[in-house]
Design a protein around this motif. Structure first.
Motif, PDB file in Angstrom:
ATOM      1  N   ASP A 122      49.548  34.117  40.841  1.00  0.00           N
ATOM      2  CA  ASP A 122      50.340  32.987  41.324  1.00  0.00           C
ATOM      3  C   ASP A 122      49.542  31.688  41.357  1.00  0.00           C
ATOM      4  N   VAL A 123      48.220  31.764  41.243  1.00  0.00           N
ATOM      5  CA  VAL A 123      47.372  30.589  41.431  1.00  0.00           C
ATOM      6  C   VAL A 123      47.565  29.564  40.314  1.00  0.00           C
ATOM      7  N   ARG A 124      47.517  29.989  39.071  1.00  0.00           N
ATOM      8  CA  ARG A 124      47.675  29.044  37.950  1.00  0.00           C
ATOM      9  C   ARG A 124      49.009  28.292  38.007  1.00  0.00           C
ATOM     10  N   PRO A 125      50.140  28.984  38.161  1.00  0.00           N
ATOM     11  CA  PRO A 125      51.410  28.247  38.246  1.00  0.00           C
ATOM     12  C   PRO A 125      51.458  27.294  39.456  1.00  0.00           C
ATOM     13  N   PHE A 126      50.852  27.718  40.553  1.00  0.00           N
ATOM     14  CA  PHE A 126      50.807  26.877  41.761  1.00  0.00           C
ATOM     15  C   PHE A 126      50.079  25.567  41.453  1.00  0.00           C
ATOM     16  N   LEU A 127      48.895  25.662  40.856  1.00  0.00           N
ATOM     17  CA  LEU A 127      48.113  24.471  40.521  1.00  0.00           C
ATOM     18  C   LEU A 127      48.823  23.618  39.479  1.00  0.00           C
ATOM     19  N   SER A 128      49.465  24.270  38.529  1.00  0.00           N
ATOM     20  CA  SER A 128      50.211  23.565  37.485  1.00  0.00           C
ATOM     21  C   SER A 128      51.393  22.802  38.078  1.00  0.00           C
ATOM     22  N   GLN A 129      52.087  23.420  39.008  1.00  0.00           N
ATOM     23  CA  GLN A 129      53.240  22.787  39.655  1.00  0.00           C
ATOM     24  C   GLN A 129      52.844  21.463  40.302  1.00  0.00           C
ATOM     25  N   TYR A 130      51.658  21.416  40.916  1.00  0.00           N
ATOM     26  CA  TYR A 130      51.201  20.200  41.606  1.00  0.00           C
ATOM     27  C   TYR A 130      50.340  19.314  40.709  1.00  0.00           C
ATOM     28  N   LYS A 131      50.120  19.743  39.466  1.00  0.00           N
ATOM     29  CA  LYS A 131      49.297  19.003  38.505  1.00  0.00           C
ATOM     30  C   LYS A 131      47.869  18.798  39.010  1.00  0.00           C
ATOM     31  N   ALA A 132      47.336  19.825  39.668  1.00  0.00           N
ATOM     32  CA  ALA A 132      45.965  19.780  40.184  1.00  0.00           C
ATOM     33  C   ALA A 132      44.992  19.909  39.012  1.00  0.00           C
ATOM     34  N   GLN A 133      44.080  18.952  38.889  1.00  0.00           N
ATOM     35  CA  GLN A 133      43.108  18.933  37.797  1.00  0.00           C
ATOM     36  C   GLN A 133      41.707  19.348  38.243  1.00  0.00           C
ATOM     37  N   TYR A 134      41.481  19.454  39.533  1.00  0.00           N
ATOM     38  CA  TYR A 134      40.133  19.771  40.016  1.00  0.00           C
ATOM     39  C   TYR A 134      39.839  21.261  39.862  1.00  0.00           C
ATOM     40  N   ASP A 135      38.547  21.583  39.899  1.00  0.00           N
ATOM     41  CA  ASP A 135      38.097  22.961  39.706  1.00  0.00           C
ATOM     42  C   ASP A 135      38.498  23.815  40.912  1.00  0.00           C
ATOM     43  N   VAL A 136      38.928  25.016  40.640  1.00  0.00           N
ATOM     44  CA  VAL A 136      39.297  25.980  41.678  1.00  0.00           C
ATOM     45  C   VAL A 136      38.558  27.275  41.388  1.00  0.00           C
ATOM     46  N   VAL A 137      37.989  27.860  42.437  1.00  0.00           N
ATOM     47  CA  VAL A 137      37.288  29.138  42.313  1.00  0.00           C
ATOM     48  C   VAL A 137      38.022  30.194  43.140  1.00  0.00           C
ATOM     49  N   PHE A 138      37.761  31.475  42.808  1.00  0.00           N
ATOM     50  CA  PHE A 138      38.474  32.585  43.427  1.00  0.00           C
ATOM     51  C   PHE A 138      37.567  33.375  44.365  1.00  0.00           C
ATOM     52  N   ASP A 139      37.927  33.406  45.648  1.00  0.00           N
ATOM     53  CA  ASP A 139      37.219  34.224  46.635  1.00  0.00           C
ATOM     54  C   ASP A 139      37.934  35.578  46.696  1.00  0.00           C
ATOM     55  N   VAL A 140      37.623  36.431  45.726  1.00  0.00           N
ATOM     56  CA  VAL A 140      38.336  37.689  45.536  1.00  0.00           C
ATOM     57  C   VAL A 140      38.121  38.668  46.681  1.00  0.00           C
ATOM     58  N   ASP A 141      36.894  38.771  47.177  1.00  0.00           N
ATOM     59  CA  ASP A 141      36.600  39.762  48.218  1.00  0.00           C
ATOM     60  C   ASP A 141      36.623  39.189  49.638  1.00  0.00           C
ATOM     61  N   GLY A 142      36.858  37.887  49.782  1.00  0.00           N
ATOM     62  CA  GLY A 142      36.943  37.280  51.108  1.00  0.00           C
ATOM     63  C   GLY A 142      35.597  36.980  51.754  1.00  0.00           C
ATOM     64  N   LYS A 143      34.513  37.183  51.024  1.00  0.00           N
ATOM     65  CA  LYS A 143      33.177  36.966  51.592  1.00  0.00           C
ATOM     66  C   LYS A 143      32.936  35.489  51.930  1.00  0.00           C
ATOM     67  N   VAL A 144      33.340  34.596  51.039  1.00  0.00           N
ATOM     68  CA  VAL A 144      33.133  33.160  51.280  1.00  0.00           C
ATOM     69  C   VAL A 144      33.996  32.718  52.459  1.00  0.00           C
ATOM     70  N   MET A 145      35.228  33.205  52.511  1.00  0.00           N
ATOM     71  CA  MET A 145      36.118  32.912  53.631  1.00  0.00           C
ATOM     72  C   MET A 145      35.451  33.320  54.947  1.00  0.00           C
ATOM     73  N   LYS A 146      34.822  34.480  54.951  1.00  0.00           N
ATOM     74  CA  LYS A 146      34.137  34.971  56.148  1.00  0.00           C
ATOM     75  C   LYS A 146      32.919  34.108  56.473  1.00  0.00           C
ATOM     76  N   ASN A 147      32.117  33.765  55.461  1.00  0.00           N
ATOM     77  CA  ASN A 147      30.921  32.950  55.681  1.00  0.00           C
ATOM     78  C   ASN A 147      31.243  31.564  56.218  1.00  0.00           C
ATOM     79  N   TYR A 148      32.428  31.059  55.866  1.00  0.00           N
ATOM     80  CA  TYR A 148      32.849  29.739  56.334  1.00  0.00           C
ATOM     81  C   TYR A 148      33.706  29.814  57.600  1.00  0.00           C
TER      82      TYR A 148
END
Length: 185
Positions: A122-148
């Motif tokens: 769902d991420v690509r269509p979401f970014l496309s819908q809003y015409k977001a051009q900035y870089d997006v990374v994927f926190d697949v395992d939730g580790k970064v979410m936890k660290n922050y």
């Protein structure tokens, strides 16, 4: 006699101002050393005045992106999920903000909380819908979410050129936050 006194006072004033200028120039060097020492000893964490935890995640193209890749630039780090109504609400503002960053030493980086997504596709269509051009990374395992220490989303950070968190915004970015994120406040 009065003329001689004025000349002496003028000389004293000149040397006094010269001394102040010399000390001021030296203080810049001292303050820079203090600033570097504080930055080197600041603890790593997810709150203001702490060193932002580094991460290495894949972006939309499958390329590894590290927060340290952006050292020397300010980074607006936005944690989001596609299903999140406040994330959807703030997205046009973030896209507009990204346009304003083109001529500044500030970069926008989105962190998709992929571990919280219903479907990572769902991420690509979401970014496309809003015409977001900035870089997006994927926190697949939730580790970064936890660290922050992300509890609610969206959550946005302003990380300075040295990797120190200057601002943490819990919740939606509003127009009132823009001057802070652009470094105008």
């Amino acid at each position: 006699m009065q003329h001689r006194k004025n000349a002496i006072y003028s000389c004293l004033l000149f040397f006094l101002l010269f001394g102040v200028a010399y000390l001021y120039e030296g203080s810049h060097h001292i303050f820079k050393q203090v600033d570097e020492t504080v930055a080197a000893t600041s603890k790593v964490g997810a709150f203001e005045n702490e060193t932002a935890p580094n991460f290495e995640l894949l972006n939309l193209e499958g390329k590894k992106v590290s927060l340290e890749d952006y050292r020397g630039q300010k980074v607006i780090l936005n944690f989001f999920a596609t299903w999140c109504p406040p994330c959807q609400e703030e997205m046009p503002l973030l896209v507009n903000l990204d346009e304003q960053l083109k001529d500044k030493n500030i970069v926008m980086l989105g962190v998709n909380m992929t571990s919280q997504e219903r479907n990572a596709n769902d991420v690509r269509p979401f970014l496309s819908q809003y015409k977001a051009q900035y870089d997006v990374v994927f926190d697949v395992d939730g580790k970064v979410m936890k660290n922050y220490h992300i509890i609610g989303i969206p959550t946005t950070f302003l990380v300075n050129e040295r990797g120190i968190i200057e601002k943490r915004i819990n919740g939606i970015v509003t127009p009132n936050h823009i001057p802070v994120l652009l470094g105008k406040e």
